[in-house]
Design a protein around this motif. Sequence first.
Motif, mmCIF file in Angstrom:
data_model
loop_
_atom_site.group_PDB
_atom_site.id
_atom_site.type_symbol
_atom_site.label_atom_id
_atom_site.label_comp_id
_atom_site.label_asym_id
_atom_site.label_seq_id
_atom_site.Cartn_x
_atom_site.Cartn_y
_atom_site.Cartn_z
ATOM 1 N N ILE B 31 7.387 9.820 -9.328
ATOM 2 C CA ILE B 31 6.578 8.648 -8.995
ATOM 3 C C ILE B 31 7.260 7.369 -9.495
ATOM 4 N N HIS B 32 7.751 7.457 -10.734
ATOM 5 C CA HIS B 32 8.416 6.313 -11.350
ATOM 6 C C HIS B 32 9.640 5.897 -10.523
ATOM 7 N N LEU B 33 10.365 6.893 -10.037
ATOM 8 C CA LEU B 33 11.582 6.604 -9.270
ATOM 9 C C LEU B 33 11.250 5.932 -7.939
ATOM 10 N N ILE B 34 10.247 6.483 -7.250
ATOM 11 C CA ILE B 34 9.854 5.891 -5.964
ATOM 12 C C ILE B 34 9.469 4.427 -6.168
ATOM 13 N N ASN B 35 8.703 4.194 -7.221
ATOM 14 C CA ASN B 35 8.291 2.855 -7.575
ATOM 15 C C ASN B 35 9.504 1.935 -7.802
ATOM 16 N N ASN B 36 10.470 2.446 -8.584
ATOM 17 C CA ASN B 36 11.636 1.621 -8.925
ATOM 18 C C ASN B 36 12.528 1.338 -7.725
ATOM 19 N N LEU B 37 12.591 2.284 -6.794
ATOM 20 C CA LEU B 37 13.496 2.108 -5.664
ATOM 21 C C LEU B 37 13.069 0.947 -4.768
ATOM 22 N N THR B 38 11.820 0.500 -4.917
ATOM 23 C CA THR B 38 11.390 -0.669 -4.134
ATOM 24 C C THR B 38 12.144 -1.924 -4.569
ATOM 25 N N LEU B 39 12.813 -1.855 -5.718
ATOM 26 C CA LEU B 39 13.654 -2.980 -6.169
ATOM 27 C C LEU B 39 14.709 -3.315 -5.128
ATOM 28 N N PHE B 40 15.192 -2.278 -4.437
ATOM 29 C CA PHE B 40 16.260 -2.490 -3.457
ATOM 30 C C PHE B 40 15.774 -3.290 -2.256
ATOM 31 N N ALA B 41 14.454 -3.326 -2.068
ATOM 32 C CA ALA B 41 13.917 -4.069 -0.922
ATOM 33 C C ALA B 41 13.732 -5.551 -1.248
ATOM 34 N N PRO B 43 12.597 -8.946 -4.111
ATOM 35 C CA PRO B 43 11.540 -9.363 -5.042
ATOM 36 C C PRO B 43 10.124 -9.219 -4.476
ATOM 37 N N GLU B 44 9.941 -9.550 -3.184
ATOM 38 C CA GLU B 44 8.569 -9.582 -2.650
ATOM 39 C C GLU B 44 7.889 -8.222 -2.808
ATOM 40 N N LEU B 45 8.560 -7.175 -2.278
ATOM 41 C CA LEU B 45 7.943 -5.850 -2.289
ATOM 42 C C LEU B 45 7.726 -5.375 -3.726
ATOM 43 N N PHE B 46 8.778 -5.491 -4.545
ATOM 44 C CA PHE B 46 8.666 -4.988 -5.919
ATOM 45 C C PHE B 46 7.541 -5.702 -6.664
ATOM 46 N N ASN B 47 7.533 -7.041 -6.581
ATOM 47 C CA ASN B 47 6.494 -7.788 -7.301
ATOM 48 C C ASN B 47 5.103 -7.430 -6.813
ATOM 49 N N SER B 48 4.980 -7.216 -5.511
ATOM 50 C CA SER B 48 3.630 -6.920 -5.003
ATOM 51 C C SER B 48 3.190 -5.514 -5.407
ATOM 52 N N VAL B 49 4.164 -4.569 -5.501
ATOM 53 C CA VAL B 49 3.813 -3.210 -5.958
ATOM 54 C C VAL B 49 3.318 -3.266 -7.399
ATOM 55 N N VAL B 50 4.072 -3.969 -8.258
ATOM 56 C CA VAL B 50 3.673 -4.032 -9.672
ATOM 57 C C VAL B 50 2.359 -4.795 -9.814
ATOM 58 N N LYS B 51 2.200 -5.837 -8.998
ATOM 59 C CA LYS B 51 0.948 -6.606 -9.024
ATOM 60 C C LYS B 51 -0.228 -5.714 -8.609
ATOM 61 N N GLY B 52 0.041 -4.891 -7.607
ATOM 62 C CA GLY B 52 -0.994 -3.948 -7.154
ATOM 63 C C GLY B 52 -1.419 -3.022 -8.275
ATOM 64 N N LEU B 53 -0.426 -2.507 -9.022
ATOM 65 C CA LEU B 53 -0.734 -1.621 -10.150
ATOM 66 C C LEU B 53 -1.494 -2.379 -11.231
ATOM 67 N N ASP B 54 -1.139 -3.666 -11.387
ATOM 68 C CA ASP B 54 -1.822 -4.498 -12.366
ATOM 69 C C ASP B 54 -3.297 -4.657 -12.007
ATOM 70 N N GLY B 55 -3.577 -4.632 -10.698
ATOM 71 C CA GLY B 55 -4.954 -4.778 -10.222
ATOM 72 C C GLY B 55 -5.844 -3.613 -10.627
ATOM 73 N N ILE B 56 -5.232 -2.425 -10.849
ATOM 74 C CA ILE B 56 -6.038 -1.270 -11.268
ATOM 75 C C ILE B 56 -5.721 -0.926 -12.723
ATOM 76 N N LYS B 57 -5.602 -1.974 -13.529
ATOM 77 C CA LYS B 57 -5.154 -1.809 -14.918
ATOM 78 C C LYS B 57 -5.928 -0.764 -15.720
ATOM 79 N N PRO B 58 -7.279 -0.760 -15.678
ATOM 80 C CA PRO B 58 -7.982 0.239 -16.507
ATOM 81 C C PRO B 58 -7.517 1.669 -16.199
ATOM 82 N N LEU B 59 -7.342 1.956 -14.917
ATOM 83 C CA LEU B 59 -6.879 3.295 -14.525
ATOM 84 C C LEU B 59 -5.467 3.532 -15.033
ATOM 85 N N ILE B 60 -4.618 2.509 -14.878
ATOM 86 C CA ILE B 60 -3.227 2.635 -15.340
ATOM 87 C C ILE B 60 -3.183 2.890 -16.844
ATOM 88 N N ARG B 61 -4.054 2.207 -17.582
ATOM 89 C CA ARG B 61 -4.096 2.421 -19.045
ATOM 90 C C ARG B 61 -4.439 3.873 -19.376
#
Lengths: 256, 222
Positions: B31-41, B43-61
Amino acid sequence: MNEKKINLTLKIWRQVSPKSPGNFSEYKIAVSPDSSFLEMLDEINNDLESRSLEPIAFESDCREGICGTCGLVINGEPHGPLRKIATCQLHMRNFKDGDTIYVEPFRAKAFPLVKDLIVDRSAMDRIMEAGGFISVNTGSIPDANAIQVPKDIASEAMDAASCIGCGACVASCKNASAMLFVSAKVSQFALLPQGQTERYNRVEAMVKKMDELGFGACSNTYACEAECPKGISVKNIARMNREYFMAKVKSDNVEV
Amino acid sequence: MGWLSRALNSSIGKKFVMALTGICLILFLVIHLINNLTLFAGPELFNSVVKGLDGIKPLIRVIEVILALIFIFHIYEGVRLWWENKKARPVNYTVNGSSKNSDIFSRTMIWTGSIVFIFLVIHLRTLWVTFNFDPTVHEGHRYYDAVVSAFQSPVYSLFYVVAVVILGFHLNHGFQSAFQTFGWNHKKYFPFIQKLGMIYSTLTALAFASIPIYFLFFFGGK
Ligand code: HEM
Ligand code: SF4
Ligand code: FES
């Protein structure tokens, strides 16, 4: 016997008693390539005795690879460099003129050293006493095919049962683990109908005893399978793990 | 429940914990790798993926706590097994023949694991802490820039590459080993598991390593 002899330098572990410090003694010998490893040690011992020196203590019995008594670590490998043979089946033709050979005893906490190359392997007997048997009366010889066992299962059980209890698996394992030996013994019963009655108690008791005696755990390096004189497969270890998990789920033993 | 704790503390039980936590970590890496590989696409995609994860912070914690526990159990049992296994042979051989009967990956799990652990601590400090607590990165959602600046350091990038290659060594043995521990060694499918493990560990190491290499060399550290 007009064959050319090969000259070898042997560094053999000598240790008078369990507590005293040991070290390697060097022996130079010209030996026939047809000689077995143990016959070579016999030759050295004859020579030592003729000079009133203490012979090298080592164990052997059948000298044909079926009893499991012999067992030396030769250049770092239990039973020497060849595969699927016991020390007694190793012949000097597998060494080259001028070779230096280190001979050490099996080393494991559970196998305390007795003298020179002899270690006490009775820990394996303690494991067998804990569960490596069948206590239900199987009666007299049954009619052929009264209890049906598929050929492939019977063969697998026979393969597991071919373990000669030599302890080379323990000696080769970086953890001095007895998993290959114990798994062979667990498997030979677990595969056959006669073994079912005590199936779960057996694996629980044998694993418990194995742990108590100071053998290590398995890291799946598979060194044991490579060094085993009978080629016992690590699939038996996988089977023992399955048996153990099932026993933990199913058996009534809350005490073990 | 005494029987359960005794079972889990037996030699087989400890390995079961190792294998179970190891498999969880293997899944996490995917999962971590799939997430990181979006870096190759970019800034937009990567930032929005991490922002998306930030949106569900309690679950991520919650997931982070579970993941931390998995790591702790894996490391605790790994170190304990290593120590106890060492004690099972108090006197070592003078001639060590282990290279003739086993592969090096299987014998060095404690060392490859320990290097991965050191990497993990540094990795959390450089990226996880920055992502979560650095105000410019976190509030401005400038995660991509944080990655770029981290990999500007050739020392860190090199360390990252070495560490993931060593992680690959750990996985090369660990993948099939976990199945053997579970008792899933059968002649029909174990050869497949062994191959899959080799492919998985090679791909994982290469893919993770490609990220610092990309940022350091091709991205010109900019
Ligand atoms: C993402 C990181 C990691 C993954 C995916 C991972 C995965 C695995 C797997 C699948 C196994 C095989 C389990 C078995 O043999 O049944 C294993 C074994 C092992 N791991 Fe890890 N591991 C990781 C990190 C670590 C760390 C940080 C340590 C720290 C000490 C460590 C130490 C060990 C040890 C010592 C073993 C071998 C235990 C034995 O067989 O005696 N691992 N690992
Ligand atoms: S499993 Fe092989 S090496 Fe171990 S005791 Fe049996 S015959 Fe010897
Ligand atoms: S002496 Fe019997 S197996 Fe070697």
